[in-house]
Design a protein around this motif. Structure first.
Motif, PDB file in Angstrom:
ATOM      1  N   ALA A 279     -29.932  26.934  72.101  1.00  0.00           N
ATOM      2  CA  ALA A 279     -28.913  28.253  72.030  1.00  0.00           C
ATOM      3  C   ALA A 279     -28.382  27.922  70.728  1.00  0.00           C
ATOM      4  O   ALA A 279     -28.615  29.010  69.638  1.00  0.00           O
ATOM      5  N   GLY A 280     -27.388  26.869  70.224  1.00  0.00           N
ATOM      6  CA  GLY A 280     -27.062  27.421  69.221  1.00  0.00           C
ATOM      7  C   GLY A 280     -27.673  26.657  67.593  1.00  0.00           C
ATOM      8  O   GLY A 280     -27.609  26.810  66.688  1.00  0.00           O
ATOM      9  N   ARG A 281     -28.939  26.360  68.481  1.00  0.00           N
ATOM     10  CA  ARG A 281     -30.332  24.988  67.437  1.00  0.00           C
ATOM     11  C   ARG A 281     -30.650  26.525  66.568  1.00  0.00           C
ATOM     12  O   ARG A 281     -30.945  26.611  66.099  1.00  0.00           O
ATOM     13  N   ILE A 282     -30.810  27.406  68.047  1.00  0.00           N
ATOM     14  CA  ILE A 282     -31.827  28.774  67.641  1.00  0.00           C
ATOM     15  C   ILE A 282     -31.012  29.548  66.453  1.00  0.00           C
ATOM     16  O   ILE A 282     -31.399  30.017  65.761  1.00  0.00           O
ATOM     17  N   GLY A 283     -29.918  29.412  66.723  1.00  0.00           N
ATOM     18  CA  GLY A 283     -28.758  30.279  65.932  1.00  0.00           C
ATOM     19  C   GLY A 283     -28.836  29.749  64.639  1.00  0.00           C
ATOM     20  O   GLY A 283     -29.489  30.948  63.595  1.00  0.00           O
ATOM     21  N   LEU A 284     -28.832  28.439  64.915  1.00  0.00           N
ATOM     22  CA  LEU A 284     -28.397  27.840  63.402  1.00  0.00           C
ATOM     23  C   LEU A 284     -30.128  28.413  62.807  1.00  0.00           C
ATOM     24  O   LEU A 284     -29.917  28.023  61.796  1.00  0.00           O
ATOM     25  N   THR A 285     -31.208  28.050  63.783  1.00  0.00           N
ATOM     26  CA  THR A 285     -32.751  27.753  63.054  1.00  0.00           C
ATOM     27  C   THR A 285     -33.279  29.176  61.738  1.00  0.00           C
ATOM     28  O   THR A 285     -32.631  29.873  61.152  1.00  0.00           O
ATOM     29  N   ILE A 286     -32.228  30.681  62.765  1.00  0.00           N
ATOM     30  CA  ILE A 286     -32.104  32.195  62.055  1.00  0.00           C
ATOM     31  C   ILE A 286     -30.998  31.841  60.574  1.00  0.00           C
ATOM     32  O   ILE A 286     -31.852  32.809  59.800  1.00  0.00           O
ATOM     33  N   VAL A 287     -30.216  31.636  61.288  1.00  0.00           N
ATOM     34  CA  VAL A 287     -29.484  31.486  59.798  1.00  0.00           C
ATOM     35  C   VAL A 287     -29.594  30.530  58.654  1.00  0.00           C
ATOM     36  O   VAL A 287     -29.913  31.310  57.474  1.00  0.00           O
ATOM     37  N   ILE A 288     -29.523  29.340  59.099  1.00  0.00           N
ATOM     38  CA  ILE A 288     -30.340  28.885  58.072  1.00  0.00           C
ATOM     39  C   ILE A 288     -31.694  28.970  57.132  1.00  0.00           C
ATOM     40  O   ILE A 288     -31.805  29.390  56.015  1.00  0.00           O
ATOM     41  N   ALA A 289     -32.675  30.055  57.979  1.00  0.00           N
ATOM     42  CA  ALA A 289     -33.948  30.436  57.009  1.00  0.00           C
ATOM     43  C   ALA A 289     -33.562  31.544  56.578  1.00  0.00           C
ATOM     44  O   ALA A 289     -34.249  32.059  55.812  1.00  0.00           O
ATOM     45  N   GLY A 290     -32.515  32.070  57.412  1.00  0.00           N
ATOM     46  CA  GLY A 290     -31.963  33.494  55.953  1.00  0.00           C
ATOM     47  C   GLY A 290     -30.749  32.825  54.695  1.00  0.00           C
ATOM     48  O   GLY A 290     -31.337  34.259  53.778  1.00  0.00           O
TER      49      GLY A 290
ATOM     50  N   GLY B 222     -26.098  45.491  61.330  1.00  0.00           N
ATOM     51  CA  GLY B 222     -25.990  45.969  62.887  1.00  0.00           C
ATOM     52  C   GLY B 222     -26.636  44.946  63.897  1.00  0.00           C
ATOM     53  O   GLY B 222     -26.056  44.609  64.795  1.00  0.00           O
ATOM     54  N   CYS B 223     -27.973  45.480  63.439  1.00  0.00           N
ATOM     55  CA  CYS B 223     -29.025  44.427  64.342  1.00  0.00           C
ATOM     56  C   CYS B 223     -28.578  42.800  64.469  1.00  0.00           C
ATOM     57  O   CYS B 223     -28.910  42.255  65.429  1.00  0.00           O
ATOM     58  N   PHE B 224     -28.432  42.754  63.473  1.00  0.00           N
ATOM     59  CA  PHE B 224     -28.329  40.525  62.589  1.00  0.00           C
ATOM     60  C   PHE B 224     -26.777  40.919  64.263  1.00  0.00           C
ATOM     61  O   PHE B 224     -26.933  39.503  64.384  1.00  0.00           O
ATOM     62  N   TYR B 225     -25.942  41.694  63.645  1.00  0.00           N
ATOM     63  CA  TYR B 225     -24.810  41.318  64.388  1.00  0.00           C
ATOM     64  C   TYR B 225     -25.164  41.246  65.722  1.00  0.00           C
ATOM     65  O   TYR B 225     -24.550  40.239  67.131  1.00  0.00           O
ATOM     66  N   ALA B 226     -25.627  42.142  66.511  1.00  0.00           N
ATOM     67  CA  ALA B 226     -26.166  42.384  67.689  1.00  0.00           C
ATOM     68  C   ALA B 226     -26.590  40.898  68.064  1.00  0.00           C
ATOM     69  O   ALA B 226     -26.303  40.061  69.176  1.00  0.00           O
ATOM     70  N   VAL B 227     -27.685  40.762  67.450  1.00  0.00           N
ATOM     71  CA  VAL B 227     -28.303  39.236  67.952  1.00  0.00           C
ATOM     72  C   VAL B 227     -27.673  38.181  68.212  1.00  0.00           C
ATOM     73  O   VAL B 227     -27.325  37.037  69.210  1.00  0.00           O
ATOM     74  N   GLY B 228     -26.777  37.717  67.084  1.00  0.00           N
ATOM     75  CA  GLY B 228     -25.719  36.310  66.986  1.00  0.00           C
ATOM     76  C   GLY B 228     -25.000  36.555  67.924  1.00  0.00           C
ATOM     77  O   GLY B 228     -25.528  35.379  68.786  1.00  0.00           O
ATOM     78  N   THR B 229     -24.690  38.564  68.541  1.00  0.00           N
ATOM     79  CA  THR B 229     -23.155  38.403  69.067  1.00  0.00           C
ATOM     80  C   THR B 229     -24.403  37.626  70.743  1.00  0.00           C
ATOM     81  O   THR B 229     -23.349  36.909  71.664  1.00  0.00           O
ATOM     82  N   LEU B 230     -25.139  38.514  70.980  1.00  0.00           N
ATOM     83  CA  LEU B 230     -25.539  38.120  72.298  1.00  0.00           C
ATOM     84  C   LEU B 230     -26.294  37.308  72.520  1.00  0.00           C
ATOM     85  O   LEU B 230     -27.337  36.901  73.673  1.00  0.00           O
ATOM     86  N   LEU B 231     -27.569  36.039  71.565  1.00  0.00           N
ATOM     87  CA  LEU B 231     -27.694  35.242  71.584  1.00  0.00           C
ATOM     88  C   LEU B 231     -27.822  33.969  72.860  1.00  0.00           C
ATOM     89  O   LEU B 231     -28.697  33.541  73.557  1.00  0.00           O
ATOM     90  N   ASN B 232     -26.588  33.860  73.116  1.00  0.00           N
ATOM     91  CA  ASN B 232     -26.142  32.956  74.502  1.00  0.00           C
ATOM     92  C   ASN B 232     -26.467  32.785  75.361  1.00  0.00           C
ATOM     93  O   ASN B 232     -27.514  32.458  76.399  1.00  0.00           O
TER      94      ASN B 232
END
Length: 510
Positions: free
Chosen positions: A323-334, A299-309
């Motif tokens: 902002a998109g690249r930071i989201g990409l970094t989060i998921v690629i690392a994951g 649930g925390c991950f979903y909140a961070v992803g939704t509100l990242l922008n």
């Protein structure tokens, strides 16, 4: 020998008509030795068990999991494609920020009421029907969105997103099911990680591609053109994947990949009740704790992803692309974290220890991210977001696989469905609450709000009893070579039977 053990042995002997008197006497004189009982039951099955299954791994299994990962990718891409360019869609459709947030949250809301009928359908009809419905709904949603590229058609694009969110219900809990049905016991966690990998790669592409395809231009006609290009590409990919599933997706291999699957296939359909299965899961205390802790983390991950922008733009105005690249970094690392955790589990089987360690590091990563976001250096945000993603996203397959271990022989799709249902509920709550906190108190307060719940989840994870039922079943079957009991005997009372065969010290393992 205790009366309970005596009655169990007597039942096994009486059920096997080919056992000689000498073998019966030998078995009864074994006393309390579990090793002797196993040896004698091996002889019983060699002499007269007709439920012996040949175990075989098919090369096709890799294509099946990759195809699943591909259509999961296409669906999860659409979860975040609106939210990551939140400000652009707000202007195009003339709606508020919270309304665009619902384009992501609808994925979470739809999952909650539909997961139970979908898992029931999975039990009754199998993986192929689930895959066909998932890709058909996803394909329909993408083409509906193609027709919605006009400022006055927000309701149409919402309808298309609803169809895609409904498809997600048929996708999100399937990695552990596909892994169990197709893969061997030494690779099942890796296979589950690959299935989750597809979903996470879709989110990564969803963070990266929309800011590139849809630049923040002032001209509304130009903006409509760029949005339509994104929607057409998505629809084309979804259509291709639907056709591939129709042509090549297979229900299950001809022969089972593990002893646990061989046993599961022996359970007569009349012995299975979906309602009873749900009730058993809800009485499983370790699994209930896992449901709660999994929901808090994801649930925390979903909140961070939704509100990242929103968080990035507040501190770094005009940085939609980053902002998109930071989201990409989060998921690629994951994704890297997911694969490493899956391989680690296959080699060590340390489910609780690994889950707890990754959970604690998710909490630490969220703390570091919260306090470095406002420093004014984007490269620092990239680093901290990557560390957060490695552990928080890497936790996803751990939760699935730990859940399957705790609930065997229940259907993997049902246990995963309950885990994901918890995640969607907490995802909606956390997204709404964090969004309001950010509006009123800033991003730091919003992120600390999530840190509190990650800490609570870490503590609760420490209380989960590591009762690995699937591992016990595989070890028991392997020790007996062709299975200790007949398929009918190893039905949905299998969990209780395995506990009776284990010593008290084994069943209390933590």
């Amino acid at each position: 020998m205790s009366s309970g053990k005596s009655s169990l042995v007597d039942g096994e002997i009486n059920d096997n008509e080919n056992v000689s008197d000498l073998e019966k006497n030998k078995m009864m004189s074994a006393g309390d030795s579990e090793e002797v009982r196993l040896e004698n039951n091996i002889q019983l099955n060699r002499n007269g068990d007709d439920t012996t299954k040949t175990i075989k791994l098919y090369k096709r299994r890799w294509f099946i999991v990759l195809l699943f990962g591909s259509y999961s990718l296409c669906n999860s891409f659409q979860w975040i494609q609106y939210g990551i360019i939140n400000n652009i869609f707000m202007r195009f459709y003339g709606v508020e920020s919270f309304t665009i947030d619902w384009m992501s949250m609808i994925y979470m809301l739809t999952y909650i009421p539909f997961i139970f009928p979908v898992t029931w359908l999975l039990d009754k009809k199998g993986l192929r029907i689930i895959a066909l419905v998932a890709t058909a709904m996803n394909c329909a949603g993408t083409w509906i969105k193609v027709t919605s590229v006009r400022p006055d058609l927000f309701a149409v694009t919402m309808l298309g997103q609803f169809c895609c969110s409904l498809a997600q219900v048929f996708i999100l809990g399937m990695p552990s099911k596909i892994a169990s049905v197709w893969f061997g016991s030494e690779e099942v966690s890796t296979a589950c990680s690959i299935g989750v990998f597809g979903n996470q790669l879709g989110i990564a592409i969803g963070f990266l591609v929309p800011p590139i395809l849809v630049p923040n231009v002032e001209d509304m006609d130009q903006l409509a053109y760029h949005i339509s290009i994104m929607f057409y590409i998505t629809a084309g990919v979804a259509t291709l994947l639907f056709l591939l599933v129709v042509i090549v997706f297979q229900e299950r291999p001809e022969l089972p990949p593990t002893q646990a699957q061989a046993t599961a296939r022996c359970i007569p359909p009349e012995q299975y009740s979906y309602t009873a299965s749900i009730l058993r899961l809800l009485r499983n205390k370790p699994f209930l704790l896992l449901i709660l802790t999994y929901g808090l983390n994801v649930g925390c991950f979903y909140a961070v992803g939704t509100l990242l922008n929103r968080m990035i733009i507040e501190h770094y105005p005009g940085e939609e692309l980053n902002a998109g690249r930071i989201g990409l970094t989060i998921v690629i690392a994951g994704m890297v974290g997911s694969l490493i955790c899956g391989i680690w589990l296959d080699r060590t089987k340390t489910y609780k220890q690994t889950t707890l360690a990754v959970y604690l590091m998710s909490f630490v990563g969220m703390l570091v991210y919260a306090f470095t976001l406002s420093l004014g250096h984007l490269w620092v945000v990239f680093l901290t977001a990557g560390a957060l993603g490695f552990f928080m996203t890497g936790y996803l397959p751990l939760g699935f696989e730990f859940g399957v271990e705790l609930t065997y022989p229940e259907c993997e799709g049902t246990s995963s469905g309950l885990l994901n249902c918890s995640a969607q509920v907490f995802g909606i709550i956390f997204t709404i609450c964090q969004g309001k906190i950010i509006d009123n108190y800033g991003t730091l307060a919003g992120n600390i709000f999530l840190c509190v719940f990650l800490f609570i989840g870490s503590v609760l994870t420490g209380f989960i009893k590591s009762d690995l039922q699937r591992q016990k079943a595989n070890q028991l079957a392997k020790a007996a070579e062709d299975g200790l009991l007949s398929g009918q005997q190893l039905g949905y009372g299998a969990t209780a039977l395995i506990k009776r065969l284990d010593s008290p010290s084994d069943s209390s393992q933590t």
